[in-house]
Design an enzyme around this catalytic site. Structure first.
Site, mmCIF file in Angstrom:
data_model
loop_
_atom_site.group_PDB
_atom_site.id
_atom_site.type_symbol
_atom_site.label_atom_id
_atom_site.label_comp_id
_atom_site.label_asym_id
_atom_site.label_seq_id
_atom_site.Cartn_x
_atom_site.Cartn_y
_atom_site.Cartn_z
ATOM 1 N N ARG A 90 0.834 -1.204 0.000
ATOM 2 C CA ARG A 90 0.000 0.000 0.000
ATOM 3 C C ARG A 90 0.864 1.247 0.000
ATOM 4 O O ARG A 90 0.428 2.322 0.403
ATOM 5 C CB ARG A 90 -0.919 -0.001 1.213
ATOM 6 C CG ARG A 90 -0.195 -0.100 2.551
ATOM 7 C CD ARG A 90 -1.150 0.277 3.641
ATOM 8 N NE ARG A 90 -0.576 0.021 4.958
ATOM 9 C CZ ARG A 90 -1.166 0.375 6.071
ATOM 10 N NH1 ARG A 90 -2.321 0.995 6.043
ATOM 11 N NH2 ARG A 90 -0.598 0.120 7.225
ATOM 12 N N ASP A 122 -6.293 -3.974 1.134
ATOM 13 C CA ASP A 122 -7.012 -3.020 0.282
ATOM 14 C C ASP A 122 -6.111 -1.885 -0.212
ATOM 15 O O ASP A 122 -6.563 -1.016 -0.958
ATOM 16 C CB ASP A 122 -8.220 -2.443 1.033
ATOM 17 C CG ASP A 122 -7.826 -1.694 2.287
ATOM 18 O OD1 ASP A 122 -6.613 -1.556 2.573
ATOM 19 O OD2 ASP A 122 -8.737 -1.228 3.006
ATOM 20 N N ARG A 173 5.633 10.064 3.237
ATOM 21 C CA ARG A 173 6.706 9.773 4.181
ATOM 22 C C ARG A 173 8.064 10.083 3.566
ATOM 23 O O ARG A 173 8.304 9.788 2.395
ATOM 24 C CB ARG A 173 6.615 8.297 4.560
ATOM 25 C CG ARG A 173 7.725 7.814 5.454
ATOM 26 C CD ARG A 173 7.338 6.538 6.138
ATOM 27 N NE ARG A 173 7.452 5.376 5.261
ATOM 28 C CZ ARG A 173 7.097 4.145 5.629
ATOM 29 N NH1 ARG A 173 6.587 3.920 6.829
ATOM 30 N NH2 ARG A 173 7.232 3.143 4.807
ATOM 31 N N ARG A 180 15.333 -2.137 3.614
ATOM 32 C CA ARG A 180 15.073 -2.841 4.859
ATOM 33 C C ARG A 180 15.897 -4.121 4.906
ATOM 34 O O ARG A 180 16.356 -4.596 3.851
ATOM 35 C CB ARG A 180 13.586 -3.236 4.931
ATOM 36 C CG ARG A 180 12.637 -2.124 4.635
ATOM 37 C CD ARG A 180 11.371 -2.650 3.931
ATOM 38 N NE ARG A 180 10.548 -1.543 3.449
ATOM 39 C CZ ARG A 180 9.575 -0.975 4.141
ATOM 40 N NH1 ARG A 180 9.273 -1.457 5.330
ATOM 41 N NH2 ARG A 180 8.894 0.038 3.659
ATOM 42 N N ASP A 249 11.197 -6.685 8.062
ATOM 43 C CA ASP A 249 10.815 -5.729 7.010
ATOM 44 C C ASP A 249 10.607 -4.336 7.587
ATOM 45 O O ASP A 249 10.441 -3.374 6.848
ATOM 46 C CB ASP A 249 9.540 -6.192 6.285
ATOM 47 C CG ASP A 249 8.397 -6.470 7.238
ATOM 48 O OD1 ASP A 249 8.564 -7.293 8.148
ATOM 49 O OD2 ASP A 249 7.329 -5.853 7.082
ATOM 50 N N ASP A 259 8.084 2.693 10.131
ATOM 51 C CA ASP A 259 6.820 1.981 10.277
ATOM 52 C C ASP A 259 6.222 2.080 11.663
ATOM 53 O O ASP A 259 6.346 1.185 12.494
ATOM 54 C CB ASP A 259 6.980 0.516 9.853
ATOM 55 C CG ASP A 259 6.303 0.300 8.516
ATOM 56 O OD1 ASP A 259 5.491 1.156 8.146
ATOM 57 O OD2 ASP A 259 6.570 -0.705 7.851
#
Ligand code: AMP
Ligand code: MG
Length: 507
Positions: A90, A122, A173, A180, A249, A259
């Site tokens: 996403r 989604d 962001r 990662r 991750d 994150d």
């Protein structure tokens, strides 16, 4: 659309490591948050981006000139189990810019729609969790902790389905990179050594350019990442931050915090503190974070082995394994060193007394450990206790004593601490004012308290009222300055609230 001055090395240099993809347009973009100072730092047109053009852009409806949106491939260990294919389900990297300080920064969307990596998801994000990422990330930045940062949040005008329908949003962001541990795992697991080597060289060029082209660069990269992670986790531990989902991750090669999902700041000190609703075993509890960082680094090390050794040559494999093992085994000492440095600052010690002397290191670690043990035993608020220790340096221990139900243990500890301070350096001004001032810079007054964060997000998400969010954000941006009108942000949550506080993933 507005030019961003993009220079997209990832898209250009690493074909096959991503999928070119477009954001899904939003029906009714509205800018909820825009970080003008950060935009200026990135050499963007801040005044224009703060207006209607910005709303369309940050919702994904109009791409800035030069953007080459891509979904990055990555894998990851989630709660210890390996998922060979995660990737940007996403998120989309729009491109890279060079900021005013000459640093290359990624600009990326989160919540901009489905991608080939979405699996069952989604591709969307809700207003609350994206504003949460703003609050916690900006707090971390103000605390001087390396972190990705939020440039903007735009509401999409479209609901997203979670446990109920919530207003949708896209976060923009900014990161030193989105590389990662899991990015390396993706190509290592597939045995795609050429891509893995390209990725490693890219990471080196970007984060450790002095290692470029050197013969042992992959081992050196591992050491560099370990050093950055040691400093980062120590900084987290010294402010009581719990990341909540330290999957591989979610560990950045850059050493930035990345994150912000089910993360939270601790209130009463407890090494077992865990707030994430999905972390049943406490794998990512506060006190486990250093061990998990080491575990994640071992996973990174495994991916680098095929670049360091020839699989056909057993001796070279053994040598490489020994080399990476040495780095991984050295992590606890690296971490302890970073932790000690932070703790000495929190204790008001300038480390002038034999900083390298093993006995003094052990004594100072024990001094901090014993302080924390008292906080734990008496359920004392971590942030307030450290902050009030600064007042004790200036001669006023009453506020600190008041936090303890049984302050006798504290009095004995304070005597020890004062002796250590006296050894460190002579009193700094009347009542050691200088030490107290330094301590206040290492011991914030304001952290993002869970009940204040929830209050601000509920107002924004449920009522469309951004007032509480704006006021909390302003307070978080000056965490070290006491101001009477900000007192409500410095107060701990009622214990009953903290006891049942849970943060949710799948945000
Ligand atoms: P996270 O837990 O946010 O680190 O995400 C783990 C993985 O799940 C990543 O590959 C994300 O891209 C993916 N993911 C998380 N939320 C969604 C979503 N709503 N739609 C699609 N993918 C998602
Ligand atoms: Mg993630």
């Amino acid at each position: 659309m507005l030019p961003f001055g993009f220079d997209n090395t990832y898209a250009r240099d690493l074909p096959g490591l991503y999928v070119a993809w477009k954001p899904t347009p939003a029906p009714a973009p509205q800018l909820l948050y825009f970080n003008e100072a950060l935009a200026t730092e990135l050499r963007l047109d801040a005044p224009a981006l703060g207006g209607p053009e910005g709303a369309a852009l940050f919702a994904g409806n109009a791409l800035p000139d030069g953007a080459e949106p891509i979904a990055q491939a990555y894998a990851g260990h989630q709660f210890g189990g390996f998922s060979p294919q995660l990737g940007d389900g996403r998120a989309l990297l729009l491109g890279e810019v060079i900021d005013r300080a000459g640093r290359r920064r990624d600009i990326a969307f989160k919540g901009s729609g489905r991608t080939p990596f979405s699996r069952g998801g989604d591709g969307r994000a809700a207003v609350g969790p994206m504003l949460r990422e703003v609050l916690i990330g900006e707090a971390m930045h103000a605390l001087g902790i390396p972190t990705t940062r939020a440039l903007a949040v735009a509401a999409t005008g479209e609901p997203v389905r979670r446990d109920r329908a919530l207003p949708g949003a896209v976060l923009t962001r900014v990161a030193a990179s989105h590389l990662r541990v899991g990015t390396f795992q993706y190509f290592a697991a597939r045995g795609e050594l050429d891509k893995l080597r390209q990725l490693a060289d890219y990471a080196i060029a970007r984060h450790d350019p002095h290692l470029a082209g050197t013969p042992e660069r992959h081992l050196a990269l591992l050491k560099a990442v370990a050093t950055r992670q040691a400093a980062l986790i120590a900084a987290w531990m010294n402010v009581g931050f719990i990341h909540g989902v330290m999957n591989t991750d979610n560990m950045a090669i850059s050493g930035e915090t990345i994150d912000y999902g089910p993360c939270a700041f601790m209130e009463a000190f407890d090494p077992e503190a865990v707030f994430s609703s999905i972390d049943h075993g406490g794998r990512y509890a506060y006190g486990n974070q250093p061990r998990i960082a080491r575990w994640n680094l071992a996973r990174l090390a495994e991916t680098l082995l095929p670049l360091m050794a020839d699989a056909e040559d057993e001796a070279s494999v053994q040598r490489a394994v020994a080399q990476v093992t040495e780095v991984i085994d050295a992590f606890p000492a690296l971490y302890a060193e970073a932790l000690l440095q932070g703790r000495r600052a929190k204790l008001g010690l300038s480390a002038a007394v034999a900083a390298s002397d093993t006995a003094s290191i052990a004594a100072d670690m024990a001094l901090a450990d014993d302080f924390l043990a008292m906080l734990h035993a008496q359920s004392v608020d971590f942030t307030l206790a450290w902050r009030r220790l600064a007042n004790a340096a200036a001669g006023d221990a009453a506020g600190l004593r008041a936090l303890f139900a049984a302050p006798d243990a504290l009095d004995a500890w304070l005597a020890r601490w004062r002796d250590r301070c006296a050894l460190d350096a002579p009193a700094d001004g009347p009542d050691d004012i200088g030490r107290a001032e330094r301590m206040r810079l290492a011991n914030p007054w304001i952290i993002p308290r869970n009940h204040r964060v929830e209050e601000a997000l509920a107002a924004a998400s449920d009522d469309g009222d951004l007032g509480p969010f704006d006021r909390l954000l302003a307070a978080l941006r000056q965490p070290h300055d006491e101001a009477p009108d900000l007192a409500r942000y410095a107060e701990p949550a009622p214990a009953a609230v903290t006891a049942c506080y849970q943060t949710y993933c799948g945000t």
